[in-house]
Design a protein around this motif. Structure first.
Motif, PDB file in Angstrom:
ATOM      1  N   ASN A 296      30.386 -10.826  -6.342  1.00  0.00           N
ATOM      2  CA  ASN A 296      30.183 -11.979  -5.466  1.00  0.00           C
ATOM      3  C   ASN A 296      28.719 -12.050  -5.018  1.00  0.00           C
ATOM      4  OD1 ASN A 296      29.766 -10.355  -3.109  1.00  0.00           O
ATOM      5  ND2 ASN A 296      31.993 -10.183  -2.841  1.00  0.00           N
ATOM      6  N   PRO A 297      28.323 -13.138  -4.340  1.00  0.00           N
ATOM      7  CA  PRO A 297      26.902 -13.297  -3.980  1.00  0.00           C
ATOM      8  C   PRO A 297      26.338 -12.148  -3.147  1.00  0.00           C
ATOM      9  CG  PRO A 297      28.074 -15.372  -3.727  1.00  0.00           C
ATOM     10  CD  PRO A 297      29.109 -14.334  -4.019  1.00  0.00           C
ATOM     11  N   GLN A 298      27.116 -11.666  -2.211  1.00  0.00           N
ATOM     12  CA  GLN A 298      26.620 -10.573  -1.371  1.00  0.00           C
ATOM     13  C   GLN A 298      26.425  -9.294  -2.195  1.00  0.00           C
ATOM     14  OE1 GLN A 298      29.428 -12.456  -0.595  1.00  0.00           O
ATOM     15  NE2 GLN A 298      28.197 -13.862   0.686  1.00  0.00           N
ATOM     16  N   GLU A 299      27.362  -9.038  -3.090  1.00  0.00           N
ATOM     17  CA  GLU A 299      27.258  -7.847  -3.940  1.00  0.00           C
ATOM     18  C   GLU A 299      26.090  -7.957  -4.912  1.00  0.00           C
ATOM     19  OE1 GLU A 299      32.024  -6.705  -4.000  1.00  0.00           O
ATOM     20  OE2 GLU A 299      31.176  -8.121  -5.460  1.00  0.00           O
ATOM     21  N   ALA A 300      25.838  -9.161  -5.416  1.00  0.00           N
ATOM     22  CA  ALA A 300      24.715  -9.347  -6.333  1.00  0.00           C
ATOM     23  C   ALA A 300      23.395  -9.055  -5.633  1.00  0.00           C
ATOM     24  CB  ALA A 300      24.723 -10.770  -6.883  1.00  0.00           C
ATOM     25  N   THR A 301      23.236  -9.574  -4.423  1.00  0.00           N
ATOM     26  CA  THR A 301      22.005  -9.326  -3.671  1.00  0.00           C
ATOM     27  C   THR A 301      21.854  -7.846  -3.338  1.00  0.00           C
ATOM     28  OG1 THR A 301      22.002 -11.562  -2.750  1.00  0.00           O
ATOM     29  CG2 THR A 301      20.767  -9.882  -1.547  1.00  0.00           C
ATOM     30  N   ALA A 302      22.959  -7.202  -2.961  1.00  0.00           N
ATOM     31  CA  ALA A 302      22.906  -5.766  -2.648  1.00  0.00           C
ATOM     32  C   ALA A 302      22.551  -4.952  -3.887  1.00  0.00           C
ATOM     33  CB  ALA A 302      24.243  -5.321  -2.072  1.00  0.00           C
ATOM     34  N   GLN A 303      23.140  -5.319  -5.031  1.00  0.00           N
ATOM     35  CA  GLN A 303      22.860  -4.589  -6.270  1.00  0.00           C
ATOM     36  C   GLN A 303      21.396  -4.731  -6.669  1.00  0.00           C
ATOM     37  OE1 GLN A 303      24.614  -2.525  -7.992  1.00  0.00           O
ATOM     38  NE2 GLN A 303      23.387  -2.342  -9.858  1.00  0.00           N
ATOM     39  N   ALA A 304      20.826  -5.917  -6.452  1.00  0.00           N
ATOM     40  CA  ALA A 304      19.439  -6.160  -6.835  1.00  0.00           C
ATOM     41  C   ALA A 304      18.480  -5.276  -6.046  1.00  0.00           C
ATOM     42  CB  ALA A 304      19.089  -7.628  -6.637  1.00  0.00           C
ATOM     43  N   SER A 305      18.890  -4.868  -4.848  1.00  0.00           N
ATOM     44  CA  SER A 305      18.013  -4.049  -4.016  1.00  0.00           C
ATOM     45  C   SER A 305      18.062  -2.571  -4.387  1.00  0.00           C
ATOM     46  CB  SER A 305      18.401  -4.211  -2.536  1.00  0.00           C
ATOM     47  OG  SER A 305      19.698  -3.670  -2.302  1.00  0.00           O
ATOM     48  N   VAL A 306      18.989  -2.194  -5.285  1.00  0.00           N
ATOM     49  CA  VAL A 306      19.116  -0.801  -5.698  1.00  0.00           C
ATOM     50  C   VAL A 306      18.170  -0.538  -6.860  1.00  0.00           C
ATOM     51  CG1 VAL A 306      20.675   0.950  -6.615  1.00  0.00           C
ATOM     52  CG2 VAL A 306      21.515  -0.722  -4.947  1.00  0.00           C
ATOM     53  N   PRO A 307      17.227   0.360  -6.714  1.00  0.00           N
ATOM     54  CA  PRO A 307      16.308   0.623  -7.832  1.00  0.00           C
ATOM     55  C   PRO A 307      17.030   1.300  -8.991  1.00  0.00           C
ATOM     56  CG  PRO A 307      15.964   2.201  -6.067  1.00  0.00           C
ATOM     57  CD  PRO A 307      16.930   1.179  -5.527  1.00  0.00           C
ATOM     58  N   ALA A 308      16.593   0.960 -10.216  1.00  0.00           N
ATOM     59  CA  ALA A 308      17.201   1.568 -11.398  1.00  0.00           C
ATOM     60  C   ALA A 308      16.833   3.044 -11.515  1.00  0.00           C
ATOM     61  CB  ALA A 308      16.768   0.820 -12.653  1.00  0.00           C
ATOM     62  N   MET A 309      15.694   3.437 -10.936  1.00  0.00           N
ATOM     63  CA  MET A 309      15.281   4.846 -10.913  1.00  0.00           C
ATOM     64  C   MET A 309      15.231   5.445 -12.330  1.00  0.00           C
ATOM     65  SD  MET A 309      17.410   6.076  -7.522  1.00  0.00           S
ATOM     66  CE  MET A 309      16.806   7.748  -7.675  1.00  0.00           C
ATOM     67  N   GLY A 310      14.844   4.644 -13.291  1.00  0.00           N
ATOM     68  CA  GLY A 310      14.702   5.125 -14.652  1.00  0.00           C
ATOM     69  C   GLY A 310      15.994   5.270 -15.412  1.00  0.00           C
ATOM     70  N   ALA A 311      17.132   5.092 -14.711  1.00  0.00           N
ATOM     71  CA  ALA A 311      18.418   5.237 -15.388  1.00  0.00           C
ATOM     72  C   ALA A 311      18.760   3.975 -16.156  1.00  0.00           C
ATOM     73  CB  ALA A 311      19.502   5.546 -14.362  1.00  0.00           C
ATOM     74  N   THR A 312      19.550   4.110 -17.210  1.00  0.00           N
ATOM     75  CA  THR A 312      19.983   2.973 -18.020  1.00  0.00           C
ATOM     76  C   THR A 312      21.484   3.051 -18.268  1.00  0.00           C
ATOM     77  OG1 THR A 312      19.566   4.147 -20.098  1.00  0.00           O
ATOM     78  CG2 THR A 312      17.752   2.814 -19.202  1.00  0.00           C
ATOM     79  N   LYS A 313      22.007   1.911 -18.677  1.00  0.00           N
ATOM     80  CA  LYS A 313      23.377   1.830 -19.166  1.00  0.00           C
ATOM     81  C   LYS A 313      23.335   1.189 -20.547  1.00  0.00           C
ATOM     82  CE  LYS A 313      25.787   1.051 -14.737  1.00  0.00           C
ATOM     83  NZ  LYS A 313      26.579   0.057 -13.975  1.00  0.00           N
ATOM     84  N   THR A 314      24.282   1.546 -21.375  1.00  0.00           N
ATOM     85  CA  THR A 314      24.397   0.938 -22.702  1.00  0.00           C
ATOM     86  C   THR A 314      25.705   0.162 -22.776  1.00  0.00           C
ATOM     87  OG1 THR A 314      23.077   2.653 -23.773  1.00  0.00           O
ATOM     88  CG2 THR A 314      24.531   1.356 -25.183  1.00  0.00           C
ATOM     89  N   TRP A 315      25.581  -1.123 -23.047  1.00  0.00           N
ATOM     90  CA  TRP A 315      26.709  -2.044 -23.128  1.00  0.00           C
ATOM     91  C   TRP A 315      27.042  -2.279 -24.594  1.00  0.00           C
ATOM     92  CZ3 TRP A 315      28.272  -4.627 -18.390  1.00  0.00           C
ATOM     93  CH2 TRP A 315      27.489  -4.270 -17.289  1.00  0.00           C
ATOM     94  N   HIS A 316      28.301  -2.137 -24.949  1.00  0.00           N
ATOM     95  CA  HIS A 316      28.737  -2.225 -26.346  1.00  0.00           C
ATOM     96  C   HIS A 316      29.620  -3.458 -26.512  1.00  0.00           C
ATOM     97  CE1 HIS A 316      31.248  -0.239 -29.818  1.00  0.00           C
ATOM     98  NE2 HIS A 316      30.440  -1.192 -30.266  1.00  0.00           N
ATOM     99  N   PHE A 317      29.228  -4.347 -27.441  1.00  0.00           N
ATOM    100  CA  PHE A 317      29.973  -5.582 -27.702  1.00  0.00           C
ATOM    101  C   PHE A 317      30.324  -5.668 -29.189  1.00  0.00           C
ATOM    102  CE2 PHE A 317      27.279  -6.473 -24.055  1.00  0.00           C
ATOM    103  CZ  PHE A 317      28.114  -7.174 -23.193  1.00  0.00           C
ATOM    104  N   LYS A 318      31.428  -6.352 -29.470  1.00  0.00           N
ATOM    105  CA  LYS A 318      31.790  -6.687 -30.851  1.00  0.00           C
ATOM    106  C   LYS A 318      32.197  -8.153 -30.925  1.00  0.00           C
ATOM    107  CE  LYS A 318      33.382  -2.311 -32.885  1.00  0.00           C
ATOM    108  NZ  LYS A 318      34.541  -1.610 -33.509  1.00  0.00           N
ATOM    109  N   MET A 319      31.809  -8.786 -32.028  1.00  0.00           N
ATOM    110  CA  MET A 319      32.257 -10.148 -32.321  1.00  0.00           C
ATOM    111  C   MET A 319      32.489 -10.247 -33.818  1.00  0.00           C
ATOM    112  SD  MET A 319      30.623 -13.762 -31.091  1.00  0.00           S
ATOM    113  CE  MET A 319      31.698 -15.183 -30.826  1.00  0.00           C
ATOM    114  N   LEU A 320      33.681 -10.676 -34.205  1.00  0.00           N
ATOM    115  CA  LEU A 320      34.053 -10.692 -35.615  1.00  0.00           C
ATOM    116  C   LEU A 320      33.925 -12.092 -36.199  1.00  0.00           C
ATOM    117  CD1 LEU A 320      37.237  -8.407 -35.481  1.00  0.00           C
ATOM    118  CD2 LEU A 320      34.818  -7.747 -35.744  1.00  0.00           C
ATOM    119  N   ASN A 321      33.478 -12.129 -37.444  1.00  0.00           N
ATOM    120  CA  ASN A 321      33.380 -13.364 -38.221  1.00  0.00           C
ATOM    121  C   ASN A 321      32.633 -14.457 -37.464  1.00  0.00           C
ATOM    122  OD1 ASN A 321      33.759 -14.478 -40.720  1.00  0.00           O
ATOM    123  ND2 ASN A 321      35.761 -15.361 -40.241  1.00  0.00           N
TER     124      ASN A 321
END
Length: 668
Positions: A296-321
């Protein structure tokens, strides 16, 4: 891709001069021969299409028994890295290319679309000095950096030095790739800097809580090798879009850990990249017709204020044909979703990702309705035309005015209400044309933009009991001025089209389909033929000539006169009432002779609304064949009293360029 209506439609005042005549004499002077441009032999003369029907492409307009198309399956790993000056994408793509053609291939061609943004690219060099919507004047750090290209064929691997020509790359093979199902693997390591404004198709834009990155044309893609032109290597220059092979996509996006990534296809690892709360809400959305907030909007703003601190995430997607994939990332995203019900009973999911600025003070009038618009557009198009073959779609708010990719669309961040509805239903409509019906949109822009504009009318009429039905106008009369000044026919390739005319790819094509459906064929025959074309060419590569043949064959009409005039020329239409004369002087009950003239080079069937003094009103329909032998047609109308008025095209279906000669009125 969306266009701005106000740039291309000029409203024409409807207060035409009504012609006053005498019921027993000519309504007006007969048209002078030198004022008639029409030549029936030009319109109805024989046509030989440049691609003849064969066992590859049937004369009936469907894939033949020997039809083939090649395939490209992609495995991609890419990382987004934010810097103080640039944000870069670094990636590795492995392409398994299957050559189903009967030909041996000595080389492969690939698209390097990011090279459009290099200074001096063909697109940058041909951009007008004043700029345009697809402004590609060059980005100092733009374009691909190709680190390596490795080919594996017949269990042997070797490094290739590619030949790069603007936005294309040739990979020359040591051993020719065999035909009829032979495969080769190409691995490419690459990187590029994300442009701020990527020709209105991708890019980055800063919002209060961070940048929104819309990432497209983000990996080297195979050019199409087909039975019509071999390698299709028209360069990417901005306006002309894409032509891609179908295949399976398995891709991984590594981004800073405080970012949400959304993309084409299905997320494979939600447990690893989402919180338990987000996963629970996402599961709830899969069963909900109402939009469910995941972030939600409040959570988005709160998340934006959290520094990534060099950490990453890897998102895995698939789409066929699919023929492409795209994605977006931001730490500023609000995220919501809802269930999609497909006609077969299958369930899918519609989602939206947008910054708080797009949410606005009134969510009901802004991006808070994005998922609702997306969900119902997917359901409407699936029910009427062809069931959406994938499971998910996402609408993203950002820098692009409107752009489409399979399973994901980019829409401008400040749209709201009917403008947002129009953008979303148009962009997701492109998942039918050209993502399902896979035409060459770089060469035949009308075949995707125009067909999509045509089906957008249907979704607007049916969404939410016609909430935006008033946005569907009759385009025939509003287009007259645009058609009069039109310089280039629809069959003109995108990059050769006059920039004042390219909006006609959308609206002139849509109007042409409207006229075929409403005036020439009728709804039943048009719909049957059009639906058959979609069904037969789903996930394949039709040409315009396949469409022409499909419509002729399934409708039972030779429509070549229409296709020739409407798509290959800029001919105009001008039907006129030339005279109305009594068969017997002083006896209107003995009938009248009505003479019509087709003055311009285009022809259409004729509809006339006839009103008699005794109150009888009748609408006559004359077939287009009345113009097969010449420009003048006289027929007897069995009147029973004086004719008070005759009106051509009473339902305003046709773009007649001179309305002053469309009405006859008897004198008092």
């Amino acid at each position: 891709m969306r266009y701005q209506t106000s740039k291309f439609l000029c409203l024409l005042g409807m207060a035409g001069l009504l012609l006053v005549g005498n019921g027993s004499a000519n309504a007006q002077a007969p048209a002078a021969a030198d004022s008639i441009k029409y030549n029936h032999l030009d319109l109805f003369g024989p046509i030989t299409w440049p691609t003849p029907g064969s066992q590859l492409r049937s004369p009936g307009g469907f894939p033949g028994v020997q039809y083939w198309q090649n395939r490209a399956d992609y495995h991609i790993k890419a990382s987004l890295t934010e810097g103080t000056q640039d944000t870069t994408i670094t990636g590795e793509v492995t392409i398994l290319y299957t050559n189903n053609s009967p030909d041996k291939l000595d080389y492969l061609w690939m698209q390097l679309d990011q090279n459009l943004f290099k200074p001096g690219s063909r697109g940058a060099s041909t951009t007008p000095v004043e700029g345009d919507r697809f402004d590609v004047k060059g980005f100092a750090r733009g374009g691909y950096h190709i680190a390596s290209v490795t080919v594996t064929y017949l269990d042997k691997s070797y490094t290739v030095k590619p030949v790069i020509s603007d936005a294309r790359m040739q990979v020359r093979l040591n051993t020719p790739l065999g035909g009829k199902g032979d495969k080769v693997q190409v691995k490419i390591n690459y990187s590029f800097s994300i442009p701020f404004y990527g020709a209105d198709r991708m890019g980055r834009k800063k919002f209060k809580d961070g940048y929104v990155y819309e990432i497209a044309q983000w990996y080297p893609r195979m050019c199409v090798y087909d039975d019509v032109e071999g390698w299709n290597t028209l360069p990417y220059m901005g306006l002309g879009e894409f032509y891609c092979e179908y295949g399976d996509f398995d891709y991984y996006i590594t981004a800073p850990s405080n970012m949400l990534v959304v993309g084409s296809g299905d997320l494979q690892n939600p447990a690893q990249v989402l919180t338990a709360t987000q996963n629970r809400r996402l599961d709830a959305a899969r069963g909900s017709d109402k939009t469910v907030m995941i972030i939600n909007p409040q959570e988005a703003t709160a998340q934006a204020s959290v520094p990534a601190m060099g950490a990453t995430k890897t998102w895995h997607f698939k789409m066929l044909n699919s023929r492409d994939v795209s994605w977006a990332a931001s730490k500023a995203f609000i995220w919501d979703a809802a269930k999609v019900d497909f006609p077969s009973g299958r369930k899918g999911i519609a989602m939206s990702a947008y910054p708080v600025e797009s949410y606005g003070a009134d969510a009901h009038e802004s991006w808070g309705r994005s998922t609702e618009y997306l969900k119902y557009s997917m359901e409407i198009y699936s029910g009427e035309y062809y069931e959406y073959p994938w499971n998910s779609a996402v609408s993203v708010s950002g820098v692009a005015l409107g752009m489409e990719y399979p399973g994901i669309i980019f829409c401008l961040d400040n749209l709201k209400g009917k403008d947002l509805w129009g953008d979303i239903t148009h962009e997701i409509g492109h998942n039918w044309f050209p993502m399902i019906v896979g035409s060459n949109e770089r060469k035949y822009m009308w075949l995707d933009e125009g067909f999509n504009t045509f089906i957008n009318q249907y979704s607007s009429l049916h969404f939410n009991n016609g909430e935006y039905g008033d946005t569907v106008s009759r385009p025939a009369r509003t287009l007259i001025r645009s058609l009069v000044r039109n310089q280039d026919p629809l069959m003109t390739a995108s990059e050769a089209m006059n920039l004042r005319d390219y909006g006609l790819y959308y609206v002139k094509t849509s109007l042409g389909l409207d006229m075929l459906r409403n005036v020439v064929l009728g709804h039943d025959r048009f719909d049957y033929a059009f639906h058959n074309y979609i069904k037969n060419w789903a996930l394949k590569h039709p040409t315009p000539y396949d469409f022409f043949r499909a419509m002729n064959s399934a409708s039972g009409e030779d429509l070549n006169w229409f296709f020739k005039g409407w798509f290959f020329t800029t001919w105009k239409l001008d039907q006129a009432i030339s005279s109305v004369k009594l068969v017997t002087e002083g006896k209107p009950e003995n009938g009248v002779l009505i003479t019509l003239v087709n003055k311009e080079k285009l022809a259409m069937p004729v509809d006339l609304k006839i009103v008699q003094a005794n109150g009888k009103t009748e609408t006559l329909h004359l077939p287009v064949e009345v113009w097969q032998r010449g420009a003048i047609w006289t027929f007897k109308y069995p009147s029973t009293s004086t004719i008070e008025s005759i009106t051509l095209d009473p339902d305003k279906q046709l773009p007649d360029v001179d309305l002053t000669n469309n009405v006859y009125k008897a004198s008092k």
